[in-house]
Design an enzyme around this catalytic site. Structure first.
Site, PDB file in Angstrom:
ATOM      1  N   ASP B 248      56.181  16.929  -2.663  1.00 45.79           N
ATOM      2  CA  ASP B 248      56.526  18.353  -2.758  1.00 45.79           C
ATOM      3  C   ASP B 248      55.720  19.162  -1.737  1.00 45.79           C
ATOM      4  OD1 ASP B 248      58.116  17.888  -5.230  1.00 45.79           O
ATOM      5  OD2 ASP B 248      56.158  17.408  -6.065  1.00 45.79           O
ATOM      6  N   HIS B 276      55.490  18.513 -11.666  1.00 40.35           N
ATOM      7  CA  HIS B 276      56.468  17.957 -10.713  1.00 40.35           C
ATOM      8  C   HIS B 276      57.845  18.085 -11.368  1.00 40.35           C
ATOM      9  CE1 HIS B 276      58.122  15.407  -7.586  1.00 40.35           C
ATOM     10  NE2 HIS B 276      58.694  14.673  -8.513  1.00 40.35           N
TER      11      HIS B 276
END
Lengths: 436, 436
Positions: B248, B276
């Site tokens: 990410d 996440h």
């Protein structure tokens, strides 16, 4: 035994660049990077993961945008290696073209190249990905994953389906792409269909690549594909073309280590002679274990003569049974090995195998074919053939068989090498298990 | 909103080691390495690509075979790093356990570790591959490809399906394996099914791994899986457990680079806050471009607030559309990045994101959860949280949302963390696109 004739003019009926270019125009339009990209040929095809109107003026001083090649996404953006302490001492960017770039072997290889594992931590790289009409979306996916990996050394990525565009200024061409063998297709048919691809790619390299481009052919049948490629690239030294037999060498080393009961770092001087097919000859006569001849260490000579070669060759097939896929990861490792063997000096007393053009070889092997032989390199990208190898009748006999096969393959692709009318009198199926 | 209760005792109904061991005994027998391998537990399961009677006595002086752990194929063979000039100065071998080892992410990661790209050119490694009953044949295929790659630094490979065996003495545990979400399965169901795996693996780490093992959880939902894992491993410092949010972070850096029109090496100080999942917060307030705050460089604040986060989160989904597969290659690169961030000193003034245990955090985030936060490391495997970050109302509000989600996930797995009866009141589907 199949005998097929091909017309010398048929080589242009498939995969000609103008045809691919036409197909390209019929694709749904991609968004294009309008700002730094300059279309250098009419076949240029670039795409970008951000629309031009989303991009602001660079906040940092940039290179002249006109010097920027066609690009993908974040790799369209300018940079200045001279501006930073840590990049100032880097070498000049090199262009690396990879065909079959949407496939699994390339999916391992590209990330190895981009990470610096192959060319070193001070060698910035530009990746030029060649795919097919069918794989263009997948190529974009590969380029996106390369973007998301933020490799500091990876400075440019471009994708395309026209080798005349993608091979522009390539200093390395790693040719993995090949058509798989269809059901019922004979080796002659496979030679023809892939030979046409490699003829086209040879022409493209000849037209647009660096004059000293190093070419490693992985797509099968790789020896004869490499021969076709080099014959279609007369302005590039024939010595620069390689057919990958390094995975065979690595597998042979592993099997010798297992048999001798030593770790694989003890095995050296292993040659794969000849074709990347079942006629190939893994050489246990010259191979060494911990510096001693293999035959002195492995006293089971029956195993060496009757089982060793089969073990090496069946490895790919066993792997498919176990794993359900072909050996993409270890193939890509062996491509890395092959490249590094050419750009780093070969360790004293050792050598590596590569399928190279046989002209001027000191072994009495027929000229004019691509034959795997033992090579040494000073690390300059070039190589020389090793002179101090020994032969016995057993080795000579096996080498003669793989030589005969390669000469037959050559006759079978004469229409693609400019040597007249092809006559295919190939022996039976010699594809390696686990390969298409 | 689904409300589900789980019985605290149900955690042992799946994947218990004795059950896996039983399954193992019902498998067709593998050939075993009888010569150096010592079965250290009753669950030991080793296999070898050469039969013992095919192996000769080693030609070179070998280590005491009794010191050799369970092994695969050529990695059963002994070696002596002290005997050679180039290996004598190498560091002590480290054990790296990888779960989900037959999957695509691991297929990239294992070869990176084995090549030396992750732990450096003087760090020999032992790979311990954990798979499932279904994947054991594929694991053998992976081990075979590792054999054929002849990586000098890769000295031992073992495969197994029992975490109590595979995690023995592990100094790194890279936990990739997870069940994919089945059709119609809600996040609570996924948390439970994967939570049970991670509870079991936490117990196994607690029982047999190095007391200072570093654990990186990749399998989703990774934050709460990491929480479950650490709660089941009370003898290992909670600080040693990480949930991977590095992909990410990398994607956020790439999108900021694209928007700013600069190359990605100019982007620094990017934090992913929280889970996440789609509640994660890519932080553009503290991020910098060429040393300047992002908001000074990217003046389109509407884009930052309304589009940037979505662009980061949709990346995986777009990739699946293009490429037809999930992002195995770039995920594995981000795992490498996460490891290297812990074993090399963080560059001056920069930081990296990792999902870590929130106890004692300086940001006022709730304790007792695994929350992605900005970290710095001296390169010793440990890290400290970065203190000099700023917050505004917008950032605080978004952090509160992902914090609330992680607290809800925690309540939902209370039966797996020893904290009573689970109550699942999770909000809607927050799985990231392109992830299962």
């Amino acid at each position: 035994m199949a005998v097929t004739q091909f017309n010398p003019t048929c080589q242009k009926t498939h995969f000609h660049s103008s045809q691919l270019s036409f197909l390209s125009r019929t694709l749904p339009r991609q968004r294009h990077c309008s700002f730094p990209a300059i279309r250098r040929t009419q076949h240029a095809r670039i795409s970008c993961s951000v629309a031009p109107n989303e991009v602001q003026v660079p906040a940092v001083k940039a290179q002249d945008p006109k010097s920027k090649p066609d690009c993908y996404g974040v790799f369209c953006l300018t940079y200045d290696l001279r501006a930073e302490e840590e990049t100032r001492s880097w070498k000049k960017l090199i262009n690396i073209a990879v065909s079959g770039a949407a496939g699994m072997i390339a999916n391992h290889l590209l990330f190895k190249i981009a990470s610096g594992e192959v060319f070193g931590p001070d060698q910035p790289v530009a990746l030029k990905l060649l795919g097919s009409q069918r794989s263009i979306q997948a190529l974009e996916g590969v380029a996106m994953e390369l973007e998301d990996s933020l490799f500091p050394l990876l400075r440019e990525v471009s994708i395309g389906i026209d080798p005349y565009e993608v091979f522009q200024d390539a200093e390395w061409a790693l040719l993995i792409g090949a058509k798989p063998r269809g059901p019922g297709m004979e080796r002659a048919g496979l030679l023809d269909i892939n030979g046409q691809i490699y003829a086209e790619q040879g022409k493209a390299l000849n037209a647009v690549a660096s004059r000293n481009v190093k070419v490693i052919v992985v797509g099968n049948p790789c020896n004869t594909n490499a021969l076709i490629c080099l014959k279609n690239a007369p302005n590039i030294p024939a010595k620069n073309f390689h057919a990958l037999t390094r995975l065979d060498e690595n597998r042979a080393k592993c099997q010798l280590a297992l048999k001798a009961g030593v770790f694989y770092d003890k095995v050296s001087n292993v040659t794969i002679w000849g074709n990347h097919s079942t006629t190939q000859v893994p050489d246990f006569l010259n191979a060494r274990i911990d510096g001693f001849p293999v035959k002195e260490v492995v006293r089971d000579h029956k195993w060496l003569e009757e089982e060793f070669t089969e073990k090496v060759q069946k490895r790919g097939g066993v792997l498919i049974q176990k794993w359900g896929r072909s050996s993409a990861a270890s193939t890509s490792v062996s491509i890395v090995d092959a490249i590094r063997s050419l750009i780093t000096p070969t360790p004293e007393g050792d050598w590596f195998s590569s399928g190279v053009y046989s002209d001027g070889n000191p072994y009495g092997i027929a000229e004019g074919i691509v034959f795997s032989m033992p090579c040494r390199s000073k690390g300059d990208g070039d190589y020389e053939l090793v002179k101090d190898v020994i032969f016995d009748d057993y080795l000579r006999k096996r080498i003669a068989k793989t030589e005969a096969e390669l000469l037959a393959e050559k006759r079978c692709v004469a229409h693609l090498t400019g040597e007249g009318i092809a006559v295919c009198d190939l022996p039976g199926d010699t594809m390696l298990p686990g390969e298409m």
